[in-house]
Design an enzyme around this catalytic site. Structure first.
Site, PDB file in Angstrom:
ATOM      1  N   GLY A 384       0.837  -1.194   0.000  1.00 25.77           N
ATOM      2  CA  GLY A 384       0.000   0.000   0.000  1.00 25.77           C
ATOM      3  C   GLY A 384       0.872   1.243   0.000  1.00 25.77           C
ATOM      4  O   GLY A 384       1.385   1.661  -1.032  1.00 25.77           O
ATOM      5  N   HIS A 409      -1.983  -4.716  -7.807  1.00 29.18           N
ATOM      6  CA  HIS A 409      -0.580  -4.759  -7.393  1.00 29.18           C
ATOM      7  C   HIS A 409      -0.228  -3.724  -6.320  1.00 29.18           C
ATOM      8  O   HIS A 409       0.866  -3.754  -5.771  1.00 29.18           O
ATOM      9  CB  HIS A 409       0.347  -4.577  -8.600  1.00 29.18           C
ATOM     10  CG  HIS A 409       0.671  -3.147  -8.945  1.00 29.18           C
ATOM     11  ND1 HIS A 409      -0.289  -2.188  -9.174  1.00 29.18           N
ATOM     12  CD2 HIS A 409       1.857  -2.514  -9.094  1.00 29.18           C
ATOM     13  CE1 HIS A 409       0.298  -1.030  -9.452  1.00 29.18           C
ATOM     14  NE2 HIS A 409       1.596  -1.190  -9.423  1.00 29.18           N
TER      15      HIS A 409
END
Lengths: 486, 140
Positions: A384, A409
């Site tokens: 993240g 992703h």
């Protein structure tokens, strides 16, 4: 300022939106974007959906041009783009569907170390990692490979550097493709690419690349987490990097060589950056051979840094890395093109699957999975930002049915680098991260500012969409406690 | 250097806009723009080495892009930067540059970020009032 998307987006269900192929006469299939109602509003703010429509024009494209919820604008393909082409139907391969950073990817290493026990050592650990792992502009690796060695490394993949002492045999099984894509051809990699890569294998790079120490904050599926070795409260290490200058040059060389190739094969493209060649053409085979070689370089790159991380942990915690349980959970690419079999019109066909900022997500029982993951599915690693969270998921059958075995992703940028730097004026990002419990070190003057948490979308939102869609299932949430950047 | 450059935002990457009175005048500010995207690069000016670049092929914008790509490789591979030009010819589908490069002084330089590549996206070189303007996007 980037234009907004004003074309059609038809809601299919709670997690999918369609750009119908009727939108433009050159589209061969629909575009499908994975997003919920909230995310789609931000998605329309740039031209990424138009890029999804552009990819739908590629010869031989099968079923749909796809995008994951972390979609944002890229070169040719959007970031988060997935497209499969059928070589037997004139399907093409496009370097824009892989990106400059061939096999940019992520790997995750577990440990037996509880954060509660490690707190007093965290400062030392991050300093040791920062000192040990080569990162930033112009930083060479701990080992420089000559041309012959680079060719062997690209031909053998991770095994080559493991044989030289940079890792454990068990790392291979936990790496996508065993750290080696077959049919790589190092002879197709230019001397210039070899020169750029000779001292960069085992280096982190900069930009959004990182090595992060995390704590397993929340486990969503205890049984699957147990198989992976994830323990709530324990530390993990996540590495995000790719093929460095060697891969960038392989892409650069291909874009130049393929410049006139579409015209040669009568291919009309809506965007020159979708330059491509039929998979079965000499040009297509050449790109694939070189791309695979660069992909193998990237796995070696992440493997060497894994070794360096283990050494740093061993030094700080005064125990061998084996005793610390620093096994590799998984390593997976998110910029790649691979030949994979899929069910198409009642038969099995080998397709050229492009994942540009998208992660492979194979479900349980897929033949390519290592034995320990056959029952649970392939780990899907989704970083993240350095302030909030990253996620571990597993692939679900829905991925094979709907997204050519692909998931998201990352979080996706929502702020340009310049805007992030301006938003940092008068602030101390390093101090802000420390107040959140994250020890951050960056070599580049603007690294932390450009990569601050606010520059990214909330990855929880992104993974929730794909969890709900049955593409990949949440296993664990990881919270950053330390990060090093170039 | 008589031309100018500015860096501008571009989604996840960066743009370089260059202006000069002549095509040849774009060369040094374009190089300066690339280096500004990487950081504040200093080199020992007294240790200059010969630098040569030649290319031909119809599109001026692509020639400029190719020149900057050469500088990027020079920086990454040899840790050198262009410190000046002696002769520049740019036009009629060809470019020829003779100048000097020097090794980057790592101690004196400040690094911001790596540039992966000079892309083809929105690549433009056009005539404007007062001269020429070029626009390039670099992949960070």
């Amino acid at each position: 300022m980037v234009d907004q998307y004003t074309g059609p987006l038809e809601r299919i269900d709670d997690t999918r939106w369609r750009i119908p192929k009727s939108y433009r006469p050159d589209m061969r299939v629909d575009g499908i974007i994975y997003a919920d109602d909230a995310l789609v509003e931000s998605i329309k703010k740039d031209k990424a959906p138009e890029q999804v429509a552009n990819v739908a024009c590629l010869p031989g494209i099968v079923r749909a041009s796809l995008a994951m919820p972390d979609i944002h604008w890229g070169y040719g393909f959007c970031i988060g783009g997935v497209a499969a082409t059928d070589p037997e139907q004139g399907g093409v391969v496009s370097p824009g569907g892989v990106g400059y950073d061939i096999n940019c990817g992520v790997r995750l290493i577990r440990t037996n170390i509880a954060l509660a026990d490690a707190k007093l050592n965290m400062g030392r650990l991050m300093e040791e990692l920062f000192r040990t792992v080569p990162l930033g502009v112009g930083q060479g690796g701990v080992v420089k490979f000559n041309k012959a060695e680079l060719c062997k490394l690209m031909a053998e993949g991770s095994r080559y550097v493991i044989k030289r002492g940079f890792g454990w045999e068990s790392d291979l099984e936990a790496t996508e493709a065993g750290g080696l894509i077959e049919d790589a051809d190092p002879s197709l990699v230019s001397d210039r690419a070899l020169e750029r890569g000779s001292d960069q294998c085992g280096t982190l790079g900069s930009g959004n690349h990182f090595m992060e120490v995390q704590v397993v904050e929340k486990i969503d599926d205890a049984q699957i987490a147990n198989v992976m070795g994830l323990v709530q409260g324990n530390l993990t290490v996540m590495i995000h990097s790719g093929s460095r200058g060697l891969g960038y040059q392989v892409c650069e060389d291909a874009l130049k060589e393929l410049h006139d190739t579409p015209r040669k094969y009568g291919i009309e493209l809506p965007d020159k950056q979708l330059v491509c060649a039929p998979v079965h053409s000499p040009e297509g085979k050449k790109y694939l051979g070189a791309m695979r070689a660069a992909a193998n370089f990237a796995w070696c790159n992440r493997q060497i840094m894994t070794h360096l991380a283990r050494e740093a942990f061993a030094k700080v915690f005064e125990q061998p890395a084996e005793r610390l349980g620093m096994n590799l959970i998984y390593d997976v690419a998110h910029n790649i093109a691979k030949m994979e079999p899929y069910e198409v019109d009642g038969g099995t066909t080998k397709l050229c699957v492009h994942r540009k900022g998208a992660t492979r997500a194979f479900p349980p029982n897929h033949p390519e999975l290592p034995s320990r993951y056959k029952a649970i599915g392939q780990p899907v690693l989704v970083p993240g930002d350095m302030g909030r969270a990253s996620y571990v998921l597993v692939g679900r059958p829905g991925a094979m049915e709907h997204t050519f075995g692909s998931s998201c992703h990352g979080a996706g940028r929502q702020m340009s680098r310049g805007a992030a730097i301006r938003a940092s004026k008068g602030r101390n990002i390093r101090k802000e991260l420390a107040e959140r419990g994250v020890i951050a070190r960056a070599k580049g003057r603007t690294g932390l500012e450009e990569e601050q948490p606010d520059a990214y979308k909330d990855v929880t939102h992104v993974v929730d969409v794909l969890h709900k869609a049955g593409i990949s299932q949440k296993v664990a949430k990881l919270r950053p406690v330390g990060v090093i950047k170039g | 250097m008589t031309g100018t450059f500015e860096l501008f935002d571009h989604t996840a990457d960066m743009g370089i806009r260059v202006r000069a009175e002549t095509r040849a005048g774009l060369i040094e500010p374009a190089a300066a723009g690339l280096y500004a995207a990487i950081g504040e690069l200093k080199a020992d000016q007294s240790q200059g080495k010969s630098f040569q670049f030649c290319a031909r092929g119809g599109d001026d914008a692509i020639l400029l892009r190719d020149f900057l790509t050469e500088l990027l490789v020079l920086f990454e591979r040899d840790h050198c930067i262009l410190i000046g030009t002696d002769e520049v010819e740019f036009g009629a589908g060809q470019m020829s540059i003779a100048g000097k490069s020097a090794t980057v002084d790592v101690e004196q330089s400040i690094f911001y970020r790596e540039v992966k590549a000079i892309t083809y996206h929105d690549l433009e070189l056009r005539e404007v009032d007062g001269g020429f303007e070029a626009k390039l996007i670099v992949d960070i």
